[in-house]
Design a protein around this motif. Sequence first.
Motif, mmCIF file in Angstrom:
data_model
loop_
_atom_site.group_PDB
_atom_site.id
_atom_site.type_symbol
_atom_site.label_atom_id
_atom_site.label_comp_id
_atom_site.label_asym_id
_atom_site.label_seq_id
_atom_site.Cartn_x
_atom_site.Cartn_y
_atom_site.Cartn_z
ATOM 1 N N ARG A 9 13.684 53.941 37.648
ATOM 2 C CA ARG A 9 14.350 52.696 37.596
ATOM 3 C C ARG A 9 14.987 52.063 36.154
ATOM 4 O O ARG A 9 16.268 51.640 36.610
ATOM 5 C CB ARG A 9 13.274 51.607 38.015
ATOM 6 N N GLN A 10 14.589 52.228 35.276
ATOM 7 C CA GLN A 10 15.071 52.159 34.006
ATOM 8 C C GLN A 10 16.068 52.751 33.598
ATOM 9 O O GLN A 10 17.274 52.656 33.410
ATOM 10 C CB GLN A 10 14.218 52.268 32.826
ATOM 11 N N ARG B 290 19.113 51.673 35.537
ATOM 12 C CA ARG B 290 19.627 50.207 34.868
ATOM 13 C C ARG B 290 20.625 50.838 33.577
ATOM 14 O O ARG B 290 21.697 50.327 33.612
ATOM 15 C CB ARG B 290 18.754 49.404 34.332
ATOM 16 N N TYR C 245 24.792 50.289 33.297
ATOM 17 C CA TYR C 245 25.761 49.611 32.015
ATOM 18 C C TYR C 245 26.545 50.712 31.432
ATOM 19 O O TYR C 245 27.604 50.336 30.884
ATOM 20 C CB TYR C 245 24.719 49.426 30.717
#
Length: 511
Positions: free
Chosen positions: A335-336, A339, A343
């Motif tokens: 999940r990180q 993310r 970006y």
Amino acid sequence: MLGNSSPLLIDGGLLPGRHRFETVDPATEEVLGEAADATREDMDHAIAAARRAFDDSGWATDPALRVRCLRQLSEALTRHAGELRELTVAEAGAPRFLTYGAQLDAPVADLAWFAGLAERYAWEHDLGRASPMGMASDRRVVREPVGVVGAITPWNFPHQINLAKLGPALAAGNTVVLKPAPDTPWCAAALGVVVAEETDIPPGVVNVVTGADHVLGAMLSADPRVDLVSFTGSTQTGRAVMREAAETLKRVFLELGGKSAFIVLDDADLRGACSYAAFTAVTHAGQGCAITTRLLVPRARYGEAVEITAAAMAKLGTGDPRDDRTVCGPVISARQRERIEGYLDLARSEGGSFATGGGRPPGRDKGFWIEPTLVTGLTNDSRTAREEIFGPVLVIMPHDGDDDAVRIANDSPYGLSGAVHGGDPERARAVARRLRTGTVSVNGGVWYGADVPFGGYKQSGIGREMGVAGFEEYLETKAIAEIAPAGGAGARTGKGTGDAGRAAAAGEGAV
């Protein structure tokens, strides 16, 4: 210490929990084992136990017991340092070298500092005698524990943040319910096992409630039996904590996000400064709220700075966190990673490009990896330069002198940390003083320490953690006045408070 599963700690008992959830090695995606997945009923019992221990036991009024127990805890954790080191590397993906500092050894040692602070702290200040409205009164200020503390912690530095809350809260006389992040439940559970089995901390004083459901943290924020919530995490979640806590008007400590600037002045050693900025930005895969993720360099040397920084980041690369040489390990979860990749896509759409990195490192098919990435071509009004990414991503931008560098650095919703590098120390210090941040490193100075207050300005949080200021976040202030005996010796009237009162008012004699 844990085997392949971990328990809850509630009211002094180590409980397996009715449900379990898996904890995963972020470097390999291998399942390490299971952790107790607490229910709302479990959290309710933990809060009740903490309330009862505060109200009915002698913990809040016995500083000597607290001092002894904190020292026991520090010594016991030190005995288990080898096991905890391996656990931290495996569960948090922390590079091994960091466990000899802020990931383990330093926060364990910090417990002894808070024990010493509680031992020497001036719990009462004599304000002397005064006669308001003609009534001679002897006045004193007493510091007392707040009560039940709900501690909600993240996954990036689990031991440091868990102990930075637990140490001062316990030293001050509070009881605690710790809700750790679901990504690192074993680190917190190991702490609970040591508390239960190797210290004299009374039942209910420390409760460790692991769980995958974020509603457990929300229960701490909303429950009227909890007197203070201490939260470390994202600014968005911090706002939610404040909203939930507002219903009961409980005190809130928030240590939130950051987008800190690393300023290189035109008289600095450019190679040394940019190489250090690269190292800082990719340490622990950039997963630190105080890591400097905006690099501001003199415009005339921008191209050279990009070249130096990109080369340093590429050389550091990514590595197995078990290797003592690794600086940039994996990010915590899929999940990180997604993310961060979002970006990186955003940076491209905003007109940025990558001098190095920009994706997943080749050859790492298992684990949650992102290459150290240097973003060029963006201005400070881009989202990539303004929002916290929490990955090994550094945005480099030019500045036009000291005033412009300060302007860019302060043009941020955050104000947690920063760094200044310059050849003239006095000039560098002058720039550092102008930064609207809670901590600043000048020419590589390290501000971390048990005695150093940590926290931020603006949307980086409310209050301070660590140091005397952090300890006092967990104290209430009570003023007591009693009528002075008639004709008593040393009577003072009027508005004067005497030397003792002046010292207390000025904050002297705090320790």
